[in-house]
Design a protein around this motif. Structure first.
Motif, PDB file in Angstrom:
ATOM      1  N   UNK A   1      18.338  40.991  58.243  1.00  0.00           N
ATOM      2  CA  UNK A   1      18.476  42.249  57.508  1.00  0.00           C
ATOM      3  C   UNK A   1      18.973  42.024  56.079  1.00  0.00           C
ATOM      4  N   UNK A   2      18.677  42.935  55.220  1.00  0.00           N
ATOM      5  CA  UNK A   2      19.082  42.856  53.815  1.00  0.00           C
ATOM      6  C   UNK A   2      20.535  43.298  53.674  1.00  0.00           C
ATOM      7  N   UNK A   3      21.434  42.564  54.295  1.00  0.00           N
ATOM      8  CA  UNK A   3      22.859  42.866  54.223  1.00  0.00           C
ATOM      9  C   UNK A   3      23.529  41.928  53.229  1.00  0.00           C
ATOM     10  N   UNK A  14      12.813  35.911  53.015  1.00  0.00           N
ATOM     11  CA  UNK A  14      12.286  37.201  53.474  1.00  0.00           C
ATOM     12  C   UNK A  14      13.420  37.968  54.134  1.00  0.00           C
ATOM     13  N   UNK A  15      13.548  39.236  53.777  1.00  0.00           N
ATOM     14  CA  UNK A  15      14.585  40.093  54.345  1.00  0.00           C
ATOM     15  C   UNK A  15      13.959  41.297  55.009  1.00  0.00           C
ATOM     16  N   UNK A  16      14.677  41.882  55.933  1.00  0.00           N
ATOM     17  CA  UNK A  16      14.258  43.113  56.581  1.00  0.00           C
ATOM     18  C   UNK A  16      14.874  44.288  55.839  1.00  0.00           C
ATOM     19  N   UNK A  17      14.032  45.186  55.330  1.00  0.00           N
ATOM     20  CA  UNK A  17      14.504  46.385  54.650  1.00  0.00           C
ATOM     21  C   UNK A  17      15.200  47.265  55.685  1.00  0.00           C
ATOM     22  N   UNK A  18      16.484  47.546  55.472  1.00  0.00           N
ATOM     23  CA  UNK A  18      17.260  48.308  56.457  1.00  0.00           C
ATOM     24  C   UNK A  18      16.944  49.806  56.435  1.00  0.00           C
ATOM     25  N   UNK A  19      16.172  50.261  55.445  1.00  0.00           N
ATOM     26  CA  UNK A  19      15.807  51.675  55.375  1.00  0.00           C
ATOM     27  C   UNK A  19      14.511  51.991  56.118  1.00  0.00           C
ATOM     28  N   UNK A  20      13.516  51.071  56.005  1.00  0.00           N
ATOM     29  CA  UNK A  20      12.226  51.394  56.618  1.00  0.00           C
ATOM     30  C   UNK A  20      11.651  50.295  57.507  1.00  0.00           C
ATOM     31  N   UNK A  21      12.367  49.188  57.673  1.00  0.00           N
ATOM     32  CA  UNK A  21      11.944  48.139  58.589  1.00  0.00           C
ATOM     33  C   UNK A  21      10.873  47.197  58.067  1.00  0.00           C
ATOM     34  N   UNK A  22      10.476  47.335  56.803  1.00  0.00           N
ATOM     35  CA  UNK A  22       9.459  46.439  56.255  1.00  0.00           C
ATOM     36  C   UNK A  22      10.098  45.130  55.777  1.00  0.00           C
ATOM     37  N   UNK A  23       9.246  44.113  55.607  1.00  0.00           N
ATOM     38  CA  UNK A  23       9.731  42.842  55.092  1.00  0.00           C
ATOM     39  C   UNK A  23       9.733  42.863  53.570  1.00  0.00           C
TER      40      UNK A  23
END
Length: 84
Positions: A1-3, A14-23
């Motif tokens: 996650x993008x934390x 590569x990070x997981x966008x915590x708002x919409x789940x996209x990479x």
């Protein structure tokens, strides 16, 4: 996650966008050590710049704790989070 709170973000590409789940693809540059103010005194922190689909400047202390973060607001202003 993008934390930003997790120091491992600086080893990711590569990070997981915590708002919409996209990479989100990112690049990370290590700008080396800098002095930042924490609890009213200067400490050594490592400065990283994330670019790509997430634009952030991050500073972590020797224990890997996020002590400062900087990014642009939607109006173009600088937003700074700093550990006090």
């Amino acid at each position: 996650p993008a934390s930003l709170w997790d120091h491992d973000i600086v080893t990711s590409r590569t990070l997981l966008n915590t708002l919409n789940g996209t990479q989100m693809a990112i690049n990370v540059r290590d700008l080396g050590p800098e002095q930042v103010m924490v609890h009213g005194r200067p400490i050594a922190a490592r400065h990283f710049v994330l670019t790509g689909q997430l634009e952030r400047e991050l500073w972590y202390d020797d224990a890997g704790i996020l002590v400062q973060a900087k990014f642009k607001g939607s109006d173009g202003s600088d937003i700074v989070y700093a550990l006090r």
